[in-house]
Design a protein around this motif. Structure first.
Motif, short mmCIF file in Angstrom:
data_model
loop_
_atom_site.label_atom_id
_atom_site.label_comp_id
_atom_site.label_asym_id
_atom_site.label_seq_id
_atom_site.Cartn_x
_atom_site.Cartn_y
_atom_site.Cartn_z
N UNK A 219 0.85 -1.19 0.00
CA UNK A 219 0.00 0.00 0.00
C UNK A 219 0.89 1.24 0.00
N UNK A 220 0.27 2.39 0.13
CA UNK A 220 1.03 3.65 0.09
C UNK A 220 2.05 3.73 1.21
N UNK A 221 1.70 3.20 2.38
CA UNK A 221 2.62 3.26 3.50
C UNK A 221 3.88 2.43 3.24
N UNK A 222 3.73 1.36 2.47
CA UNK A 222 4.91 0.56 2.12
C UNK A 222 5.94 1.40 1.39
N UNK A 223 5.46 2.21 0.46
CA UNK A 223 6.38 3.06 -0.31
C UNK A 223 6.95 4.17 0.55
N UNK A 224 6.12 4.75 1.42
CA UNK A 224 6.60 5.81 2.31
C UNK A 224 7.70 5.30 3.22
N UNK A 225 7.49 4.13 3.81
CA UNK A 225 8.50 3.54 4.70
C UNK A 225 9.77 3.24 3.92
N UNK A 226 9.63 2.74 2.70
CA UNK A 226 10.81 2.45 1.87
C UNK A 226 11.60 3.72 1.59
N UNK A 227 10.90 4.81 1.31
CA UNK A 227 11.57 6.08 1.07
C UNK A 227 12.34 6.55 2.32
N UNK A 228 11.68 6.48 3.46
CA UNK A 228 12.31 6.92 4.71
C UNK A 228 13.52 6.03 5.04
N UNK A 229 13.35 4.72 4.88
CA UNK A 229 14.44 3.81 5.18
C UNK A 229 15.60 3.98 4.20
N UNK A 230 15.28 4.22 2.94
CA UNK A 230 16.34 4.45 1.96
C UNK A 230 17.16 5.69 2.28
N UNK A 231 16.48 6.75 2.71
CA UNK A 231 17.19 7.97 3.09
C UNK A 231 18.07 7.73 4.31
N UNK A 232 17.51 7.04 5.32
CA UNK A 232 18.26 6.76 6.54
C UNK A 232 19.45 5.85 6.25
N UNK A 233 19.26 4.85 5.42
CA UNK A 233 20.35 3.95 5.08
C UNK A 233 21.47 4.64 4.34
N UNK A 234 21.12 5.52 3.42
CA UNK A 234 22.14 6.27 2.68
C UNK A 234 22.91 7.19 3.60
N UNK A 235 22.21 7.86 4.50
CA UNK A 235 22.89 8.72 5.48
C UNK A 235 23.82 7.92 6.38
N UNK A 236 23.41 6.72 6.74
CA UNK A 236 24.25 5.90 7.61
C UNK A 236 25.53 5.49 6.89
N UNK A 237 25.46 5.27 5.59
CA UNK A 237 26.66 4.92 4.82
C UNK A 237 27.59 6.12 4.66
N UNK A 238 27.03 7.26 4.32
CA UNK A 238 27.87 8.42 4.06
C UNK A 238 28.47 9.00 5.34
N UNK A 239 27.81 8.77 6.47
CA UNK A 239 28.33 9.29 7.74
C UNK A 239 29.04 8.22 8.55
N UNK A 240 29.14 7.01 8.00
CA UNK A 240 29.82 5.89 8.66
C UNK A 240 29.16 5.53 9.99
#
Length: 321
Positions: A219-240
């Motif tokens: 559903x729509x929430x699935x995509x919203x959570x994926x967006x939020x998690x993708x942003x958090x995961x990318x930040x975790x990689x770039x900030x170590x």
């Protein structure tokens, strides 16, 4: 702080030293003439504030030091130095916000390699999730999410799209597609075996599953959570910050959706197979979109910081962050 160790051809050492000396945030310069043997040259070492590291590494590459010599960078966990403290103050921005693009490309390249270990982890995670969906056990679902290594290739695709690295994109896509295909195929076989042993049944799959029914109902929430998690995961990689990446792993329905699709396929349940596959693809797409947007935002942010820093250093007075 980052510690740089360079092997520099002797005729380029003065140029490299001048570059380091002119870099705001670089300190502790050491030159060891003739110390390197393979390749032959001088060894140049320095410490540089993380927020100034990407610019210095890029300029060293522009000089061709990565081709004619060597560039190695390590994180400095502890530096007791007043000069280092002053260098970090003078460097623009904050260390936690800095993006080391060369390190990011190298890390995602390594994490997106299609290897036996990568496939094994993904297959094991999918089988654990299969047990979770059949038993409607949320603990097993969370455990499977934590084990799954799929964020590496997803980060690789995002990085490749932003940095224009077609080989990294192809490598990551192959790891993602082949990895999930093999993991799901093995999980189908695992499901058949568990059914023969009397541990799985179609009634369990079709029954009321309040804890895991969401894995085949995108559903729509699935995509919203994926967006939020993708942003958090990318930040975790770039900030170590690897701790944040664990949180990302257990927040997105990728491995559980793949597991549910595999179990449903083993029982010939096309409705759940299609629904789970849609959930999987939706989450994968959302993570990549968020990763690309996050990297583009960081790229724009640091470009702006660089322009402000350049303006602040005119007249020999570095801007203090």
């Amino acid at each position: 702080m980052l510690h740089l160790r360079l092997i520099v051809p002797s005729d380029r050492t003065d140029e490299v030293v001048r570059l380091i000396e002119s870099t705001v945030g670089a300190v502790h310069l050491v030159v060891l003439p003739g110390a390197a043997r393979d390749p032959a040259g001088d060894v140049v070492m320095c410490d540089v504030a993380r927020e100034a590291g990407d610019g210095l590494l890029s300029r060293l590459q522009d000089l061709g030091i990565d081709r004619t010599g060597s560039i190695a960078a390590d994180n400095v966990d502890l530096s007791l130095s007043t000069r280092a403290d002053r260098a970090e103050e003078e460097a623009p921005g904050e260390a936690a916000d800095a993006v080391l693009w060369q390190h990011l490309v190298e890390e995602t390249h390594e994490e997106s390699t299609l290897s036996v270990t990568y496939v094994a982890f993904l297959a094991i995670a999918t089988m654990i999730a299969a047990c979770g969906v059949v038993l409607d056990n949320a603990v097993l679902i969370v455990g499977a999410m934590a084990v799954g290594p799929e964020f590496g290739p997803l980060a690789g695709i995002s990085t490749a799209l932003v940095r224009g690295k077609p080989r990294l994109a192809a490598r990551s896509l192959i790891a993602l597609v082949v990895g999930f295909a093999v993991a799901m195929a093995l999980t189908v076989g695992f499901s058949v075996l568990m059914d023969l042993l009397g541990q799985f049944s179609k009634d369990q799959l079709d029954g009321s599953r309040p804890n895991t029914g969401f894995v085949y109902a995108p559903d729509a929430f699935s995509f919203v959570v994926a967006l939020l998690a993708g942003a958090a995961g990318t930040l975790s990689l770039t900030s170590a910050k690897s701790g944040a990446l664990v949180g990302v792993a257990i927040s997105v329905t990728t491995v559980p959706a793949a597991a549910n699709a595999a179990v449903a396929l083993a029982y010939g349940d096309t409705t759940q197979t299609v629904g789970s596959s849609e959930q999987l693809l939706l989450n994968l797409f959302g993570i990549v979109v968020a990763g690309v947007l996050t990297l583009l935002a960081q790229k724009a942010f640091w470009a702006r910081k660089g322009r402000k820093s350049a303006q602040g250093t005119k007249g020999g007075k570095p801007e203090t962050a």
